[in-house]
Scaffold this motif. Structure first.
Motif, mmCIF file in Angstrom:
data_model
loop_
_atom_site.group_PDB
_atom_site.id
_atom_site.type_symbol
_atom_site.label_atom_id
_atom_site.label_comp_id
_atom_site.label_asym_id
_atom_site.label_seq_id
_atom_site.Cartn_x
_atom_site.Cartn_y
_atom_site.Cartn_z
ATOM 1 N N LEU A 5 39.402 -118.190 72.157
ATOM 2 C CA LEU A 5 39.660 -117.343 70.995
ATOM 3 C C LEU A 5 38.825 -116.067 71.082
ATOM 4 O O LEU A 5 37.773 -116.043 71.727
ATOM 5 N N SER A 6 39.282 -115.049 70.393
ATOM 6 C CA SER A 6 38.564 -113.762 70.466
ATOM 7 C C SER A 6 37.122 -113.913 69.961
ATOM 8 O O SER A 6 36.219 -113.252 70.467
ATOM 9 N N CYS A 7 36.895 -114.792 68.993
ATOM 10 C CA CYS A 7 35.535 -114.964 68.478
ATOM 11 C C CYS A 7 34.603 -115.617 69.497
ATOM 12 O O CYS A 7 33.387 -115.596 69.335
ATOM 13 N N GLN A 8 35.187 -116.188 70.532
ATOM 14 C CA GLN A 8 34.362 -116.856 71.559
ATOM 15 C C GLN A 8 33.973 -115.915 72.698
ATOM 16 O O GLN A 8 33.210 -116.297 73.589
ATOM 17 N N LEU A 9 34.506 -114.698 72.683
ATOM 18 C CA LEU A 9 34.253 -113.781 73.805
ATOM 19 C C LEU A 9 32.768 -113.512 74.058
ATOM 20 O O LEU A 9 32.344 -113.483 75.230
ATOM 21 N N PRO A 10 31.945 -113.305 73.010
ATOM 22 C CA PRO A 10 30.535 -112.971 73.283
ATOM 23 C C PRO A 10 29.818 -114.019 74.136
ATOM 24 O O PRO A 10 28.847 -113.697 74.813
ATOM 25 N N ALA A 11 30.311 -115.271 74.108
ATOM 26 C CA ALA A 11 29.664 -116.314 74.909
ATOM 27 C C ALA A 11 30.134 -116.296 76.363
ATOM 28 O O ALA A 11 29.701 -117.123 77.159
ATOM 29 N N HIS A 12 31.024 -115.381 76.697
ATOM 30 C CA HIS A 12 31.616 -115.392 78.045
ATOM 31 C C HIS A 12 31.415 -114.074 78.785
ATOM 32 O O HIS A 12 32.202 -113.748 79.680
ATOM 33 N N ALA A 74 30.070 -106.536 77.962
ATOM 34 C CA ALA A 74 29.374 -106.128 76.742
ATOM 35 C C ALA A 74 29.604 -104.637 76.506
ATOM 36 O O ALA A 74 29.571 -103.836 77.444
ATOM 37 N N ASN A 75 29.888 -104.287 75.253
ATOM 38 C CA ASN A 75 30.061 -102.877 74.890
ATOM 39 C C ASN A 75 29.731 -102.741 73.413
ATOM 40 O O ASN A 75 30.466 -103.215 72.543
ATOM 41 N N GLU A 76 28.599 -102.101 73.144
ATOM 42 C CA GLU A 76 28.102 -102.026 71.766
ATOM 43 C C GLU A 76 29.109 -101.438 70.788
ATOM 44 O O GLU A 76 29.083 -101.750 69.604
ATOM 45 N N THR A 77 29.980 -100.570 71.287
ATOM 46 C CA THR A 77 30.891 -99.877 70.364
ATOM 47 C C THR A 77 32.167 -100.687 70.085
ATOM 48 O O THR A 77 32.960 -100.318 69.232
ATOM 49 N N ALA A 78 32.368 -101.775 70.816
ATOM 50 C CA ALA A 78 33.587 -102.576 70.623
ATOM 51 C C ALA A 78 33.365 -103.616 69.537
ATOM 52 O O ALA A 78 32.223 -103.931 69.194
ATOM 53 N N PRO A 79 34.453 -104.182 68.973
ATOM 54 C CA PRO A 79 34.300 -105.225 67.955
ATOM 55 C C PRO A 79 33.496 -106.401 68.516
ATOM 56 O O PRO A 79 33.750 -106.834 69.641
ATOM 57 N N ALA A 80 32.520 -106.874 67.758
ATOM 58 C CA ALA A 80 31.645 -107.985 68.156
ATOM 59 C C ALA A 80 30.868 -107.700 69.428
ATOM 60 O O ALA A 80 30.329 -108.612 70.057
ATOM 61 N N GLY A 81 30.840 -106.420 69.854
ATOM 62 C CA GLY A 81 29.982 -106.068 70.990
ATOM 63 C C GLY A 81 30.526 -106.412 72.360
ATOM 64 O O GLY A 81 29.790 -106.322 73.339
ATOM 65 N N VAL A 82 31.782 -106.830 72.429
ATOM 66 C CA VAL A 82 32.363 -107.149 73.737
ATOM 67 C C VAL A 82 33.774 -106.589 73.832
ATOM 68 O O VAL A 82 34.437 -106.340 72.819
ATOM 69 N N GLU A 83 34.221 -106.397 75.063
ATOM 70 C CA GLU A 83 35.620 -106.041 75.285
ATOM 71 C C GLU A 83 36.088 -106.712 76.564
ATOM 72 O O GLU A 83 35.289 -107.241 77.332
ATOM 73 N N VAL A 84 37.401 -106.705 76.744
ATOM 74 C CA VAL A 84 37.993 -107.354 77.908
ATOM 75 C C VAL A 84 38.524 -106.258 78.823
ATOM 76 O O VAL A 84 39.316 -105.409 78.390
#
Lengths: 419, 419
Positions: A5-12, A74-84
Motif C-alpha cells: 500500500l502507498s502508506c507502506q512506502l516509507p518502510a521500503h 526518499a524525497n522530502e517534497t513528496a507526500p510522506a517523504g517518498v516517491e516511486v
C-alpha cells in the motif's frame, strides 16, 4: 511481486516495490511526468522520467486503474517523504474522464451533481474519510455494547403494521397481503429484551418522508439499543453516555476534532430547560432555537458539548413511553443534545400489559394492530428502556456538514432512487 | 442492592445478593418451594423455606419477572453448585402461563406454534443459544475483515431495478415511482470497491420467494464481501477461508462442535467434481446429491468438512461473472461446500465497461435498467470479486437443524408476516 500500500512506502526506501490504485492526478511536464496514485491507504507520487514511457503516460487519464512497479526513493517534497521512480506502469482498467476533478481539496460540483455521480464522487479522499469515520463509529458502538453483555440481533424489515404512525410509511404487497417497511425496530427490540435482556441492532429503517429537507432521508441506518432490568431512564442514559463515548473514541484516530463526553453528562429537567431557553412554560416540546440556547448554556455552565434533557411531557412522546411516577404528565423520556442539536431520543418504556392497553385507549388508538407486540407484555417483561442513534445524523453533526446527503453513501429521498 | 447475574453467584457464597430474571420453573413441595430463575447468564435456584412466604410463592407463575434478594449457599446438587436461600421476592411483572413449557430441555410444540409465539419460544435456553451463536459468528466475520483493511458500508435497500432477475422481487410505490426491495447489495458493493477497495456489509436482503421450503426466507441476513486488486478468484477464496475460520473461532466458546477450517481448504475443479460425484459430463451445475457425494469425498480424501468447487460453467452464473480466461465457457466463480451442502457462492466479477455491455448483450438483456451500475465501470474499476454468506443458512448448517426458521429470530415467508 506482492502489492504494497502507498502508506507502506516509507518502510521500503531503496527497494523495488509494486503499488496499485487509481490515477488521482496526472501532471505532464516537459521532461518528466508525475502520477499521483490513490489507493485505500492514501496517495503516492510516481515519477516517470524515462523518455520511452512518455507516450504511454500521455495515454493515461485520471481514474485509470494501474499497477506500478518502481523504486522507492526518499524525497522530502513528496507526500510522506517518498516517491516511486523508474516505474513500469500496467493498466488494469481504462476510465472516462471523471465529471469533476477528484484531485482538488474540495469537490466543486453542486450536491445534486455529486449525488448523481456518487460512484465517482465518493472516491474523493474527504468523502471517503467521512464514511470510514462512520464505520469506525459503528465499530465503537458495537464494541461498547458487546463488552456490556448486549446481544446483536437482526429483525424483520417487512412488518404487518406501521410502528409509530401511518403517515410516513412505505407500503408493499406481500404475497397478496398489505405490508409495510419498518420505520424502526422499536417493537422487536423491546420484545427481544424478554429474550436477551440487552440487545442492539444496526440496520436500515424506512420513512416515506414527504419533506425535502437537509436532514431527512427515506432510508437511514439506525443504531438501536434496548435493555431490561433498569431502575428507570437514568440507567439507559448511563449506557448511552458510554456508547457515545465509545463511538467517538473509535473515531479519534481518524478525526482530530472528536469532542469529549464528560464522565457525567450534565442533565436538565424539561421545565427548567424551558426557563433557560426562554420558552413559555406551557410549551410541550423544545424548538430548534431552544435547543441551541441549551447547547450554549451547557457549554458555558458545564463546559460540555453534550446535554441530557429529561422529563419531556408525555403528550409529545409515543404511547409506549413510561411516565414519571412522581408526575404522570411528564415522561421518563430524554433527549441527548450535542452542540445544541438533538442527537438521540430515548427513554423508559411501559412494561406491563395493562399499562399498554390503558395507554392505547388514552391515545384513542385500537389495540388490534399492535396485538403481536402487546402479546410480549402478557408474558412477563422487566422494566426496560432504550434509545436510537441515526448514524448519518451523528456524522452530520460530528462533521458539521450542511446536508445529511453529504454523509450518506447512496441517499434515498423524495427525488432520489438512484444510484 | 446492585443486581448480580446468576453466573456470578459462585463468587458470592455466604453473601447477601440481589438477582433478577424470569421464573423459569416453580416447584412447590410440602414444606419448601424451589424457584428456578432465568437471566441472560443462565439459571439460578432459589429455595423458599419460610412459611410466611408460602402464599406469595403460590401466587407466582412461570415467566413472572422477579427480583430476589437472598443468601448464597453452596449446594453440590444445585445448578453451578450454589443456591439462594432466605429470599425476599419482589414481583416486577406478572405473566400469563406460557403456551408451552420453557423449562423442558426441548420445546415440544410444533414449529408453527413456536413461531406464532416467538415472543415466548425464543426465551427457551436452547433457542437463545442459537442466536447468541449467530451474533458471535457475525462478530467474527467483522473482526476478520476489519483486520484485513475492509470498510463496513450500509447500502440502499430500496432500489430502482431488480438486481438479479425480476422473478422474486418485492415491488413498492416510492413517492409515485416503481421501486424494489434489494435482493442483494451486489451492485453497490462492487461500486464501493471503487471507493474503499475492500468492503463488507451485514444487512437484510429480500426475496419474494414463492416456494414454501425448509431453507428459503423472504428476508434473511446477508454477510456480503467484495475486494479489489485481486489476481483472480483465488484471492477471494483465501479471504473467504479466513472469514469462515474467524466466524467459527468466534463461535467456539459457545459451541463445542465447531468444525476445523483447514489452512488450505481443498479445492476441486468443476469437471473433476462431476466425475467424483458420478454426474454426466455435460451437467451445467451440481445437484444436492452431487454436493453430498463431494462432501463425503472431501472428508475421506482430505479430512476436511469444507470443499471449494471452482470453475462452474458460465451458463449458470450471473452476467457479471468473470470467465476463466483459459476456457471462456467456465467461470472464475466458486462455491464453498460445508458438509456436502453449498454454504457460500462467490467469484471474480467483470471489471471493464465493454465486458459488461458484451455480457448483457450475450444474455439478451437490455443495458438501460443497469445504467447506474454500469456507470461505475466507465470510471475505472480494478479486478475484483467477492462472496455472500447467508447468516441463517450458516447457522442452519452449523447446528444441523432441519428448518431455517428455527435459526431465524422472526422469520418472514410466504405465510408469515407476524410476529
Amino acid at each position: 511481486m506482492q502489492r504494497i500500500l502507498s502508506c507502506q512506502l516509507p518502510a521500503h526506501v531503496g527497494q523495488r516495490v509494486t503499488i496499485a490504485g487509481w490515477i488521482h492526478r496526472r501532471r505532464l511536464l516537459k521532461s518528466v511526468a508525475f502520477l499521483i496514485l490513490r489507493d485505500r491507504s492514501g496517495l503516492a507520487q510516481v515519477v516517470v522520467s524515462q523518455p520511452s514511457l512518455r507516450a504511454a503516460v500521455q495515454a493515461l487519464g485520471e481514474e485509470y486503474v494501474v499497477e506500478v512497479e518502481g523504486t522507492v526513493v526518499a524525497n522530502e517534497t513528496a507526500p510522506a517523504g517518498v516517491e516511486v521512480t523508474e516505474p513500469t506502469v500496467r493498466v488494469l482498467s481504462e476510465a472516462e474522464p471523471p465529471p469533476f476533478d477528484l484531485y482538488r481539496p474540495t469537490l466543486t460540483a453542486t450536491l445534486p451533481t455529486l449525488l448523481d455521480h456518487a460512484q465517482v464522487s465518493l472516491r474523493h479522499p474527504a468523502r471517503q474519510a467521512a464514511f470510514r469515520l462512520g464505520a469506525a463509529a459503528v465499530r465503537g458502538f458495537r464494541s461498547t455494547l458487546d463488552a456490556a453483555g448486549f446481544t446483536e440481533v437482526h429483525t424483520p424489515k417487512i412488518v404487518a403494521s406501521a410502528t409509530e404512525s401511518g403517515a410516513t410509511v412505505f407500503g408493499l404487497d406481500y404475497f397478496g397481503d398489505r405490508a409495510f417497511l419498518a420505520q424502526s425496530p422499536q417493537f422487536y427490540k423491546q420484545t427481544l429484551v424478554g429474550v436477551f435482556e440487552r440487545v442492539y441492532e444496526v440496520g436500515p429503517v424506512f420513512r416515506a418522508e414527504p419533506h425535502d429537507t437537509i436532514r431527512h432521508l427515506a432510508q437511514y441506518t439506525s443504531l438501536d439499543v434496548e435493555l431490561g432490568f433498569i431502575r428507570d431512564h437514568r440507567d439507559v442514559m448511563a449506557v448511552l453516555r458510554d456508547v457515545v463515548a465509545g463511538m467517538l473514541e473509535a473515531c479519534a484516530p481518524l478525526y482530530p476534532d472528536v469532542p469529549v463526553v464528560p464522565a457525567e453528562v450534565p442533565s436538565i429537567d424539561f421545565p427548567d430547560a424551558l426557563v433557560i431557553a426562554g420558552a413559555p412554560p406551557d410549551e410541550p416540546d423544545l424548538a430548534p432555537a431552544h435547543e441551541r440556547a441549551l447547547g450554549e448554556w451547557a457549554r458555558r455552565e458545564h463546559g460540555s458539548e453534550f446535554l441530557f434533557v429529561t422529563g419531556y411531557p408525555m403528550v409529545k412522546r409515543p404511547f409506549y413511553t413510561h411516565p414519571d411516577p412522581a408526575r404522570p404528565a411528564y415522561s421518563n423520556g430524554f433527549d441527548l443534545l450535542f452542540r445544541g442539536l438533538e442527537l438521540v431520543t430515548g427513554g423508559q418504556r411501559l412494561h406491563r400489559y395493562a399499562d399498554y392497553v390503558a395507554a392505547l385507549a388514552a391515545a384513542g388508538q385500537p389495540t388490534a394492530p399492535y396485538q403481536s407486540y402487546l402479546d410480549t407484555f402478557r408474558h412477563g417483561m422487566p422494566p426496560h428502556g432504550g434509545f436510537a442513534i441515526g448514524l448519518e445524523r451523528f456524522l452530520m453533526r460530528l462533521l458539521e456538514v450542511g446536508n445529511i446527503r453529504e454523509v450518506t453513501i447512496f441517499p434515498r429521498d423524495l427525488h432520489r432512487l438512484t444510484p
